[in-house]
Design a protein around this motif. Structure first.
Motif, short mmCIF file in Angstrom:
data_model
loop_
_atom_site.label_atom_id
_atom_site.label_comp_id
_atom_site.label_asym_id
_atom_site.label_seq_id
_atom_site.Cartn_x
_atom_site.Cartn_y
_atom_site.Cartn_z
N PHE A 14 0.86 -1.19 0.00
CA PHE A 14 0.00 0.00 0.00
C PHE A 14 0.89 1.24 0.00
N PRO A 15 1.15 1.84 -1.15
CA PRO A 15 1.90 3.10 -1.15
C PRO A 15 0.99 4.17 -0.55
N ALA A 16 1.41 4.76 0.54
CA ALA A 16 0.54 5.73 1.22
C ALA A 16 1.35 6.90 1.73
N ALA A 17 2.33 7.31 0.94
CA ALA A 17 3.22 8.38 1.40
C ALA A 17 2.89 9.73 0.78
N GLY A 18 1.96 9.74 -0.19
CA GLY A 18 1.67 10.98 -0.93
C GLY A 18 1.12 12.07 -0.02
N TYR A 19 1.16 13.30 -0.50
CA TYR A 19 0.74 14.44 0.32
C TYR A 19 -0.78 14.64 0.36
N GLY A 20 -1.49 14.07 -0.63
CA GLY A 20 -2.95 14.24 -0.65
C GLY A 20 -3.35 15.70 -0.74
N THR A 21 -2.68 16.44 -1.62
CA THR A 21 -2.91 17.90 -1.66
C THR A 21 -4.35 18.26 -2.07
N ARG A 22 -5.00 17.36 -2.82
CA ARG A 22 -6.36 17.70 -3.26
C ARG A 22 -7.34 17.72 -2.09
N ARG A 108 9.38 3.84 5.36
CA ARG A 108 9.09 5.24 5.02
C ARG A 108 9.72 5.63 3.70
N GLN A 109 8.96 6.38 2.92
CA GLN A 109 9.53 7.03 1.74
C GLN A 109 10.01 8.40 2.23
N ILE A 110 11.31 8.61 2.15
CA ILE A 110 11.87 9.83 2.75
C ILE A 110 11.57 11.07 1.91
N GLU A 111 11.69 10.89 0.58
CA GLU A 111 11.34 12.00 -0.32
C GLU A 111 10.24 11.52 -1.24
N MET A 112 9.21 12.34 -1.45
CA MET A 112 8.08 11.92 -2.30
C MET A 112 8.48 12.08 -3.76
N ARG A 113 9.04 11.02 -4.33
CA ARG A 113 9.53 11.11 -5.72
C ARG A 113 8.65 10.32 -6.67
N GLY A 114 7.40 10.10 -6.27
CA GLY A 114 6.45 9.47 -7.17
C GLY A 114 6.08 8.04 -6.77
N LEU A 115 5.00 7.54 -7.40
CA LEU A 115 4.49 6.21 -7.07
C LEU A 115 5.52 5.11 -7.35
N HIS A 117 8.71 5.34 -7.29
CA HIS A 117 9.74 5.42 -6.25
C HIS A 117 9.21 4.85 -4.93
N ALA A 118 7.94 5.11 -4.61
CA ALA A 118 7.34 4.56 -3.38
C ALA A 118 7.37 3.02 -3.43
N ILE A 119 7.06 2.47 -4.58
CA ILE A 119 7.07 1.00 -4.73
C ILE A 119 8.49 0.47 -4.57
N VAL A 134 -2.12 -1.97 -3.89
CA VAL A 134 -3.42 -1.30 -3.78
C VAL A 134 -3.19 0.17 -3.46
N LEU A 135 -3.74 1.04 -4.30
CA LEU A 135 -3.77 2.46 -3.95
C LEU A 135 -5.11 2.70 -3.26
N ALA A 136 -5.03 2.92 -1.95
CA ALA A 136 -6.25 2.91 -1.15
C ALA A 136 -7.22 4.02 -1.51
N ASP A 137 -6.71 5.05 -2.20
CA ASP A 137 -7.66 6.11 -2.56
C ASP A 137 -8.52 5.73 -3.76
N ASP A 138 -8.22 4.63 -4.44
CA ASP A 138 -9.16 4.04 -5.39
C ASP A 138 -9.94 2.98 -4.62
P1 UTP Z 1 -1.64 10.42 -5.93
O1 UTP Z 1 -0.98 11.37 -6.83
O2 UTP Z 1 -3.06 10.09 -6.18
O3 UTP Z 1 -1.58 10.89 -4.40
O4 UTP Z 1 -0.74 9.12 -5.82
P2 UTP Z 1 -1.14 12.20 -3.73
O5 UTP Z 1 0.09 12.75 -4.38
O6 UTP Z 1 -1.09 11.90 -2.29
O7 UTP Z 1 -2.43 13.11 -3.98
P3 UTP Z 1 -2.59 14.60 -4.52
O8 UTP Z 1 -2.54 14.49 -6.02
O9 UTP Z 1 -1.49 15.44 -3.92
O10 UTP Z 1 -3.96 15.00 -4.03
C1 UTP Z 1 -1.27 7.81 -5.92
C2 UTP Z 1 -0.83 6.97 -4.74
O11 UTP Z 1 0.58 6.91 -4.65
C3 UTP Z 1 1.03 7.28 -3.36
C4 UTP Z 1 -0.08 8.11 -2.76
O12 UTP Z 1 -0.06 8.03 -1.34
C5 UTP Z 1 -1.33 7.49 -3.38
O13 UTP Z 1 -1.73 6.34 -2.65
N1 UTP Z 1 2.30 8.01 -3.52
C6 UTP Z 1 2.41 8.97 -4.46
C7 UTP Z 1 3.36 7.71 -2.68
O14 UTP Z 1 3.26 6.82 -1.79
N2 UTP Z 1 4.54 8.40 -2.84
C8 UTP Z 1 4.68 9.37 -3.79
O15 UTP Z 1 5.78 9.94 -3.89
C9 UTP Z 1 3.60 9.67 -4.62
#
Ligand code: UTP
Length: 281
Positions: A14-22, A108-115, A117-119, A134-138
């Motif tokens: 479960f990659p769950a490190a994103g910022y969720g800016t939306r 932990r993903q130290i720097e958010m460098r994309g999905l 990179h998280a994998i 699984v991307l839990a937001d889907d």
């Molecule tokens: P999203 O782009 O939908 O998530 O990434 P986000 O960046 O958190 O959301 P917004 O766009 O800023 O609102 C898809 C998935 O990949 C993970 C996110 O947590 C989400 O589950 N992800 C994305 C990471 O784990 N690391 C990243 O660097 C980027």
């Protein structure tokens, strides 16, 4: 042979490190994956889907400010003590059962460098074996039928290659997804020959979009290591999968069921209404 040794896919990532800016400001202090649809956080729905598919080993990629995730899949002794033998105790039944049945490991993903990179960050949690993502937001639901991951694992057992779940979308929305094209080898099953991350509608190879369910073979880690940043200067899983498709075989699978994009406010509200209606029937 025990059931455990027969399983081809034992781990779900479960990659769950994103910022969720939306979802700001809601996601300033609360991880997006912990936002609840009715009374359950998004991530719990994902864990339940994985467990239904026979997976009990959950690997979660978190980041700074995501500790609520670890606390959720743990016992809260004070809370347990307070509600023990009261009518409220049943509220914890479902999550207690999950904690009992599953193991959770974190990195932990130290720097958010994309999905992608998280994998890659989860390689040590996964090791040299095929795994689900699984991307839990889907948020997916298939009423009384098999869940999406279960459908995909059945397919993996036949084809033994990476598989992405796909959905037909409106052409105008292609710039929100990875988009595939390929030869339909069975009803709803595509042998992928091209994949583009978030193309403009006029550049999209089709209107078949990748959604947040994957089965990946472990060679993806080496490919990800060699994948340069792509769209948005992030390491894209779509780019790595295209390399894998060119070297071997990657399938796109039009799953049965409904999917809600809970990473967007509209999708989140739609999912809430859908699950609320379901809870009344
Ligand atoms: P999203 O782009 O939908 O998530 O990434 P986000 O960046 O958190 O959301 P917004 O766009 O800023 O609102 C898809 C998935 O990949 C993970 C996110 O947590 C989400 O589950 N992800 C994305 C990471 O784990 N690391 C990243 O660097 C980027």
């Amino acid at each position: 042979m025990s059931k455990q040794t027969e399983l081809t896919i034992r781990k779900c990532l479960f990659p769950a490190a994103g910022y969720g800016t939306r979802f700001l400001p809601a996601t300033k202090a609360i991880p997006k994956e912990m936002l609840p649809v009715l009374t359950k956080p998004l991530l719990q729905y994902g864990v339940e889907e994985a467990l239904e598919a026979g997976i009990d080993n959950m690997a979660i990629v978190t980041g700074r400010g995501k500790r609520a995730i670890e606390d959720h899949f743990d016992i809260s002794y004070e809370l347990e003590h307070q509600i023990k033998n009261t009518p409220k105790e049943h509220y914890l039944t479902q999550i207690r059962a999950l904690i009992d049945k599953c193991t959770f490991s974190y990195t932990r993903q130290i720097e958010m460098r994309g999905l992608g990179h998280a994998i890659l960050c989860a390689e040590t949690l996964i090791g040299d074996e095929p795994f689900a993502v699984v991307l839990a937001d889907d948020l997916c639901d298939n009423l009384d039928g098999d869940g999406v991951l279960k459908q995909m694992i059945e397919l993996y057992d036949k084809h033994r290659c990476s598989i992405v779940a796909i959905e037909r979308i409106e052409r105008q929305d292609t710039d929100k997804y990875g988009v595939i094209s390929g030869k339909e080898i069975d009803s709803g099953l595509y042998h992928i020959d091209n994949m583009v991350e978030k193309p403009l509608p006029e550049d999209a190879p089709s209107n078949l979009a990748i959604i947040g369910r994957y089965i990946l073979t472990p060679d993806i880690f080496d490919i990800l290591r060699d994948t340069p940043p792509g769209k948005g200067a992030e390491i894209q899983i779509t780019d790595a999968l295209l390399t894998q498709a060119k070297k071997g075989k990657v399938l796109g699978f039009e799953f049965e069921g409904k999917r809600f994009d809970c990473g967007s406010v509209d999708g989140f509200v739609e999912a809430t209404n859908y699950f609320y209606k379901g809870s009344l029937s």
